[in-house]
Design an enzyme around this catalytic site. Structure first.
Site, PDB file in Angstrom:
ATOM      1  CG  ASP A 109      -3.843  -4.154  -0.283  1.00 42.51           C
ATOM      2  OD1 ASP A 109      -4.022  -4.538   0.889  1.00 42.51           O
ATOM      3  OD2 ASP A 109      -3.935  -2.960  -0.641  1.00 42.51           O
ATOM      4  CE  LYS A 146      -3.879  -1.849   2.730  1.00 38.20           C
ATOM      5  NZ  LYS A 146      -4.931  -1.656   1.724  1.00 38.20           N
ATOM      6  NE  ARG A 151     -10.968  -9.686  -2.188  1.00 38.86           N
ATOM      7  CZ  ARG A 151     -11.268  -8.749  -3.075  1.00 38.86           C
ATOM      8  NH1 ARG A 151     -11.579  -9.078  -4.320  1.00 38.86           N
ATOM      9  NH2 ARG A 151     -11.265  -7.470  -2.727  1.00 38.86           N
TER      10      ARG A 151
HETATM   11  N1  BES Z   1      -8.191  -3.717   4.360  1.00 37.76           N
HETATM   12  C1  BES Z   1      -8.313  -3.317   3.003  1.00 37.76           C
HETATM   13  C2  BES Z   1      -9.595  -2.549   2.723  1.00 37.76           C
HETATM   14  C3  BES Z   1      -9.685  -1.161   3.339  1.00 37.76           C
HETATM   15  C4  BES Z   1      -9.216  -0.070   2.658  1.00 37.76           C
HETATM   16  C5  BES Z   1     -10.293  -0.968   4.570  1.00 37.76           C
HETATM   17  C6  BES Z   1      -9.332   1.195   3.200  1.00 37.76           C
HETATM   18  C7  BES Z   1     -10.409   0.296   5.109  1.00 37.76           C
HETATM   19  C8  BES Z   1      -9.932   1.383   4.423  1.00 37.76           C
HETATM   20  C9  BES Z   1      -8.307  -4.539   2.092  1.00 37.76           C
HETATM   21  O1  BES Z   1      -7.519  -5.588   2.516  1.00 37.76           O
HETATM   22  C10 BES Z   1      -7.762  -4.090   0.779  1.00 37.76           C
HETATM   23  O2  BES Z   1      -6.634  -3.693   0.742  1.00 37.76           O
HETATM   24  N2  BES Z   1      -8.583  -4.153  -0.267  1.00 37.76           N
HETATM   25  C11 BES Z   1      -8.186  -3.734  -1.560  1.00 37.76           C
HETATM   26  C12 BES Z   1      -8.722  -4.715  -2.569  1.00 37.76           C
HETATM   27  C13 BES Z   1      -8.174  -4.546  -3.949  1.00 37.76           C
HETATM   28  C14 BES Z   1      -6.698  -4.847  -3.962  1.00 37.76           C
HETATM   29  C15 BES Z   1      -8.914  -5.470  -4.896  1.00 37.76           C
HETATM   30  C16 BES Z   1      -8.755  -2.330  -1.802  1.00 37.76           C
HETATM   31  O3  BES Z   1      -9.853  -2.044  -1.348  1.00 37.76           O
HETATM   32  O4  BES Z   1      -8.060  -1.533  -2.410  1.00 37.76           O
HETATM   33 ZN    ZN Z   2      -7.252  -5.746   4.561  1.00 37.36          ZN
HETATM   34 MN    MN Z   3      -5.503  -5.396   1.942  1.00 35.41          MN
END
Ligand code: BES
Ligand code: ZN
Ligand code: MN
Length: 467
Positions: free
Chosen positions: A317, A247, A321
């Site tokens: 990331d 990230k 899931r």
């Molecule tokens: N934990 C994050 C989702 C998240 C993002 C929660 C911002 C709270 C605030 C999750 O694991 C994630 O990183 N999801 C990605 C998925 C994508 C890579 C398909 C996302 O939402 O960018």
């Molecule tokens: Zn996450």
């Molecule tokens: Mn993530």
């Protein structure tokens, strides 16, 4: 906080709290100009000479449990700030909201200050004042509200812990403590047992961290012996760096809250036990730290989930899931769940869709979806129904495996839900994406910043009202 219920008026040393709808604003004596007190929801008027705090409720027809819960919280926050700790809440007019008011006060009384030098003082005593004929009901509803809010605050306290101190192993230890205190049975699957059980998703996500993953399984067995349990499943990533698909730095500190789905389950199990609900419930918490270590899983990997389904990793990331795939399959196959409800801070896309004002709700089963929605209406934790169109399933189809863990930006929250649905198969399943409701960056009038405990109260309500 010591709570009592009676019909006696406020005593010396206590602050009286009075709730006022906007149509009754004019009855305050001495009269105050509207600019000083509008009577709108959560407006405040403090009469020091009268030792009385007035809180607005807005228009009478729109008053609900949520209005009172929030108004009570606003009162508690204000009084804590000025150091008044003995409260007498007038509910003669609103006895039906005793539970909500107690909840609101206790939720507002909590602040995460384990590591801060400035400690705020907690409310000492609370007297709920109702008419003599309503005391009996208040003595039932008030303590129930206290248990529910206490469960939410437990979830918040663990949710607020930083990633260096709270990781899968220490989280499991904390869950064991909670289970012991509440007479719940608990099993923690460590790395060796996860390997033996072929939890390929959880192991893959945890592989980049020096702190190995855990699956925490908590049983509340208060229903008939052969009754299939309701499974409450939570994502508990103790810190989400994104892994190899790392990230950006901005706001990454908020990824300590990526465990909040699991913490909602933990809090709910504590509340369900304390209320002694007569049902079988299993809480399943999938915990890992998502790090870009030498052993980390990588884009392009093919991972085998607990039920044998192959997952192509596109983006490390999208780890939530992947751990939930195992946990949901475990609920279905091994716990033989009657229904599965999962909670996860799953996608940024859900934040884009709904903001911080509601969590997304997906369900493969109409009856279960309705149950969850009506529980959320009672708890005041807003949920908004989202779709599971077959096109989302096509988006996550993989060329090399059964399914892929990311399908890009379009419909990101819905493709994530479609992914999870695959692992529930025919078991009625509902999913709550709490990505932007699980924590707050700033104090609100009725709740301090940090983890919100979102989901705890809805889950308890859901189990309690299950027919
Ligand atoms: N934990 C994050 C989702 C998240 C993002 C929660 C911002 C709270 C605030 C999750 O694991 C994630 O990183 N999801 C990605 C998925 C994508 C890579 C398909 C996302 O939402 O960018
Ligand atoms: Zn996450
Ligand atoms: Mn993530």
């Amino acid at each position: 906080m010591k709570i009592s219920f009676d019909a006696l008026p406020a005593k010396p040393g206590e602050i009286a709290i009075r709730f006022v709808t906007s149509d009754r604003r004019g009855e305050i004596v001495p009269a105050v100009p509207e600019q000083e007190f509008s009577g709108q929801p959560n407006s405040i008027l403090f009469f020091r000479e009268q030792e009385t705090l007035y809180i607005g409720l807005g228009s009478r027809e729109k008053v609900t449990a949520s209005t009172l819960r929030s108004a009570a919280g606003t009162a508690a926050m204000f009084l804590k700030k000025i150091g008044r700790k003995q409260l007498a809440v007038h509910l003669e007019e609103w006895p039906q909201f005793t539970g909500a008011v107690v909840e609101g006060l206790i939720l507002a009384d909590y602040r995460f200050e384990q590591f801060s030098s400035r400690k705020t003082s907690a409310i000492d005593t609370l007297r709920v004042l109702v008419l003599a004929g309503d005391i009996k009901a208040a003595r039932r509803d008030g303590p129930r509200g206290a248990i529910i809010a206490g469960a939410a605050n437990l979830s918040r306290e663990i949710g607020n812990q930083p990633g260096n101190l709270l990781y899968p192993e220490t989280l499991a230890a904390r869950a064991v403590k909670m289970a012991k205190e509440n007479g719940l049975a608990i099993t923690v699957l460590n790395e060796a047992r996860l390997r033996a059980g072929k939890f390929g998703g959880l192991l893959a996500v945890g592989a980049g961290s020096v702190r190995p993953p855990r699956l925490i399984v908590i049983h509340h067995r208060k229903g008939p012996k052969n009754q299939a349990p309701i499974a409450l499943v939570g994502k508990a990533i103790t810190f989400d760096t994104g892994g190899i698909s790392i990230k950006p730095a901005a706001d990454m500190e908020n990824m300590i809250f990526d465990k909040c789905g699991g913490m909602a389950v933990l809090g709910a199990m504590a509340g369900i036990a304390k209320l002694g609900l007569k049902r079988n419930v299993v809480g399943i918490i999938a915990s890992a730290e998502n790090m870009p270590g030498a052993g980390a899983y990588r884009p392009g990997d093919i991972v085998t989930a607990y039920d044998g389904k192959y997952i192509e990793i596109i983006n490390t990331d999208a780890e939530g899931r992947v751990v939930l795939a195992d946990a949901i399959a475990y609920a279905r196959k091994t716990c033989n769940a009657a229904a599965i409800v999962d909670l996860a801070t799953l996608t940024g896309a859900c934040c884009v869709a709904l903001g911080e004002h509601a969590a997304g709700l997906w369900s493969s089963d109409e009856t279960l979806g309705k149950r969850v929605l009506s529980a959320s209406e009672k708890s005041g934790e807003r949920l908004w129904p989202m779709p599971l169109y077959p096109e989302y399933d096509e988006q996550i189809r993989s060329n090399v495996a059964l399914i892929k863990n990311s399908a890009g930006r379009l419909g990101g929250a819905c493709t994530a839900a479609a992914f999870l649905k695959t692992f529930a198969e025919k078991t009625p399943w509902a999913h709550l994406d709490i990505a932007c409701t699980a924590h707050r960056d700033n104090d609100r009038p009725d709740m301090a910043r940090g983890a919100t405990g979102f989901g705890v109260r809805t889950l308890i309500e859901l189990v309690e009202s299950w027919q």
